[in-house]
Design an enzyme around this catalytic site. Structure first.
Site, PDB file in Angstrom:
ATOM      1  N   ASN A 154      -5.334   7.359   1.968  1.00  0.00           N
ATOM      2  CA  ASN A 154      -5.361   6.455   0.832  1.00  0.00           C
ATOM      3  C   ASN A 154      -6.547   5.499   1.003  1.00  0.00           C
ATOM      4  O   ASN A 154      -6.650   4.816   2.032  1.00  0.00           O
ATOM      5  CB  ASN A 154      -4.045   5.675   0.782  1.00  0.00           C
ATOM      6  CG  ASN A 154      -3.912   4.812  -0.456  1.00  0.00           C
ATOM      7  OD1 ASN A 154      -4.861   4.226  -0.931  1.00  0.00           O
ATOM      8  ND2 ASN A 154      -2.695   4.711  -0.964  1.00  0.00           N
ATOM      9  N   VAL A 195       0.895  -1.155   0.000  1.00  0.00           N
ATOM     10  CA  VAL A 195       0.000   0.000   0.000  1.00  0.00           C
ATOM     11  C   VAL A 195       0.930   1.200   0.000  1.00  0.00           C
ATOM     12  O   VAL A 195       1.614   1.466   0.994  1.00  0.00           O
ATOM     13  CB  VAL A 195      -0.915   0.035   1.231  1.00  0.00           C
ATOM     14  CG1 VAL A 195      -1.844   1.246   1.150  1.00  0.00           C
ATOM     15  CG2 VAL A 195      -1.729  -1.248   1.332  1.00  0.00           C
ATOM     16  N   GLU A 196       0.993   1.906  -1.113  1.00  0.00           N
ATOM     17  CA  GLU A 196       1.930   3.023  -1.260  1.00  0.00           C
ATOM     18  C   GLU A 196       1.193   4.346  -1.077  1.00  0.00           C
ATOM     19  O   GLU A 196       0.178   4.601  -1.705  1.00  0.00           O
ATOM     20  CB  GLU A 196       2.603   2.973  -2.633  1.00  0.00           C
ATOM     21  CG  GLU A 196       3.408   1.700  -2.854  1.00  0.00           C
ATOM     22  CD  GLU A 196       4.419   1.852  -3.985  1.00  0.00           C
ATOM     23  OE1 GLU A 196       5.068   2.909  -4.074  1.00  0.00           O
ATOM     24  OE2 GLU A 196       4.535   0.911  -4.781  1.00  0.00           O
ATOM     25  N   GLY A 197       1.751   5.192  -0.218  1.00  0.00           N
ATOM     26  CA  GLY A 197       1.121   6.469   0.082  1.00  0.00           C
ATOM     27  C   GLY A 197       0.310   6.380   1.359  1.00  0.00           C
ATOM     28  O   GLY A 197      -0.911   6.246   1.322  1.00  0.00           O
ATOM     29  N   GLU A 201      10.477   2.125  -8.630  1.00  0.00           N
ATOM     30  CA  GLU A 201       9.153   2.737  -8.428  1.00  0.00           C
ATOM     31  C   GLU A 201       8.313   2.699  -9.694  1.00  0.00           C
ATOM     32  O   GLU A 201       7.116   2.394  -9.646  1.00  0.00           O
ATOM     33  CB  GLU A 201       9.316   4.187  -7.976  1.00  0.00           C
ATOM     34  CG  GLU A 201       8.020   4.877  -7.597  1.00  0.00           C
ATOM     35  CD  GLU A 201       7.361   4.252  -6.375  1.00  0.00           C
ATOM     36  OE1 GLU A 201       6.131   4.103  -6.397  1.00  0.00           O
ATOM     37  OE2 GLU A 201       8.073   3.893  -5.424  1.00  0.00           O
TER      38      GLU A 201
END
Length: 504
Positions: A92, A83-85, A194
């Site tokens: 998010n 889970v990015e951010g 990324e």
């Protein structure tokens, strides 16, 4: 403007190939693909009162590029893993579902990338001096900060856009960008790791600053739950699709698995979708959630062919390949403890088994390492045997740890997203020269054919939350047409403020 006689004849010929137009017994909407975006779109349609739809999924499962599998006694993620951010000013939506407040309470671990300076290995073994690596990292951060400032001055049209590598050359006065092994692997970690593609291919204007981190925060959480990251997709699906009360499995008749769509015909009165087993589904509208990589192939044929304004941006955008290779060993030989989770291999061959992660925290006692490769290395590895890949990876580890007795790996898992005809890659990447104009065209409907997927997300392409939000956005566009008769879709002009209507 009335269509030309030639177009009328083409449409007439297409209609003649299919049974009668959609009837009351047919669904109002067909959703192609049970990925996160397709499932999200279905949920939004349901919320708007459009429940007569079918979801046609090519594989035997929902989730798309979010997929877990058993490896070395534990379930690992072949596709999306983080889970990015997280921990930013905004929440998010995926984190809301995953972290407990949404009911799932998935097992996650914050990824700590702060110690790479102490864990960067030379090509022939041994660690680089920490201060030496820190100096390079500091300089790269300064270059990126300058790049963000430069990006903010560029015209929104994209006419002045440049690649990240061009920015690096301008800012750092380097003719070829990072070129030493240690500089290359740090550059790889900051960009390829990324975006799935090297800085020479990635747009500066649309990645610095990156909206995901700017809006939601810079923290990343690794999903290591044995239910799998795809349980988030099941969580969304379970809010509107019928599930078995005991097993939790989706039993809704509107979800049809192992149903490969090969042809989508569209005409003024509706759509007809033909599957690989020669079944025809008719409806008023269709939402296509196939990946950008699939849209760039001929797996799904459109009749009539999509217009040039639609095809061009689809091919301008990139479908990156990101490969997570899992290796099981009979025992641990790598450093353990705080600050050792991630380590880098500084090869003179850029992108050669560069980013490693030991997973003892996530999967205690598993003796599993994860190494990530991307782009050309991913494609190369997908075309060779797993045994060859295992031998290459173990050879790299023996170079990194020459004083240790590195045993042979006992198991390996190599996902092949690029070779899979239902995905053809892992996520989209925004290349140089593509502006918001082209991006809007990718999302724009063509007649009664609507498009969704992470590649259509307004700000978050390439991410799970981007796919989720894109499903909602695309469904809203269809809902406006189906329920409010607002069927014109306007795209901002590329070089000025003019609006162009591309669909009605």
């Amino acid at each position: 403007m009335k269509p030309s006689s030639a177009i009328v004849l083409v449409l007439a010929a297409i209609v003649a190939q299919y049974p009668s137009p959609a009837t009351a017994a047919d669904p109002k909407v067909i959703v192609v693909g049970a990925s996160m975006s397709g499932i999200s779109a279905g949920k939004r349609l349901s919320e708007a009162g459009i429940t007569d739809f079918v979801i046609l999924e090519a594989t035997d499962r929902i989730g798309g590029r979010i997929q877990n599998t058993e490896f070395a006694g534990v379930n690992v993620e072949m596709g999306a893993n983080w889970v990015e951010g997280v921990n930013g000013d905004e929440m998010n939506p995926i984190w809301t579902m995953a972290n407990g407040t949404g009911g799932l309470n998935l097992t996650t671990f914050r990824s700590d990338f702060d110690h790479l300076a102490s864990n960067t290995y030379k090509q022939d073994g041994g660690l680089y001096e920490k201060k030496f690596v820190e100096k390079i990292i500091k300089r790269m951060a300064e270059v990126e900060e300058s790049g963000s400032k430069l990006a903010s001055t560029l015209h929104h049209s994209g006419q002045q856009d440049m690649s990240v590598m061009s920015m690096q050359r301008l800012t750092n006065h380097m003719p070829t960008g990072p070129s030493t092994p240690v500089a290359m692997v740090l550059d790889y970690y900051r960009h390829d790791f990324e975006f799935g593609e090297p800085p020479r291919m990635t747009s500066l204007q649309n990645t610095q600053p990156l909206p995901t981190f700017r809006d939601f925060g810079h923290d990343l959480y690794f999903v290591a739950d044995q239910r799998g990251y795809e349980s988030v997709v099941h969580h969304v699906a379970g809010q509107y699709l019928e599930t078995d009360p005991d097993s939790g499995a989706i039993v809704d008749h509107r979800l049809k698995l192992n149903t490969v769509v090969r042809e989508i015909a569209y005409f003024p009165s509706g759509v007809a979708v033909r599957t690989e087993d020669d079944m025809v589904y008719r409806a008023d509208y269709v939402i296509v959630s196939a990946s950008l990589g699939v849209l760039q192939t001929d797996l799904i044929r459109f009749k009539p062919q999509l217009p040039s304004w639609k095809i061009a941006p689809i091919y301008q955008f990139d479908m990156a390949v990101y490969t997570k290779i899992f290796l099981k060993f009979p025992r641990r030989f790598w450093p353990e403890g705080p600050g050792t989770e991630f380590f880098l291999y500084a090869s003179g061959r850029r992108g050669y088994y560069p980013v490693w992660q030991q997973l003892e925290k996530q999967y205690p006692g598993s003796n599993v390492l994860l190494v990530t490769v991307t782009d050309d290395e991913s494609r190369r590895i997908e075309q060779q045997s797993d045994n060859q890949t295992m031998a290459e990876a173990v050879e790299v580890l023996r170079k990194m740890f020459p004083g240790n007795e590195v045993p042979e790996a006992t198991e390996i898992l190599v996902p092949r997203w690029w070779s899979n005809r239902f995905f053809k890659g892992t996520f989209s990447n925004w290349p140089i020269g593509v502006s918001r104009y082209e991006f809007d065209l990718i999302r724009a409907p063509v007649g009664r054919v609507y498009f969704t997927g992470e590649h259509t997300s307004e700000k978050y392409n390439g991410y799970v939350h981007g796919a989720y939000l894109a499903g909602i956005d695309s469904a809203d566009i269809l809902i406006n047409c189906a329920k409010k008769k607002m069927c014109k879709y306007n795209v901002q002009g590329k070089h000025d403020q003019r609006l162009a209507t591309v669909s009605e």
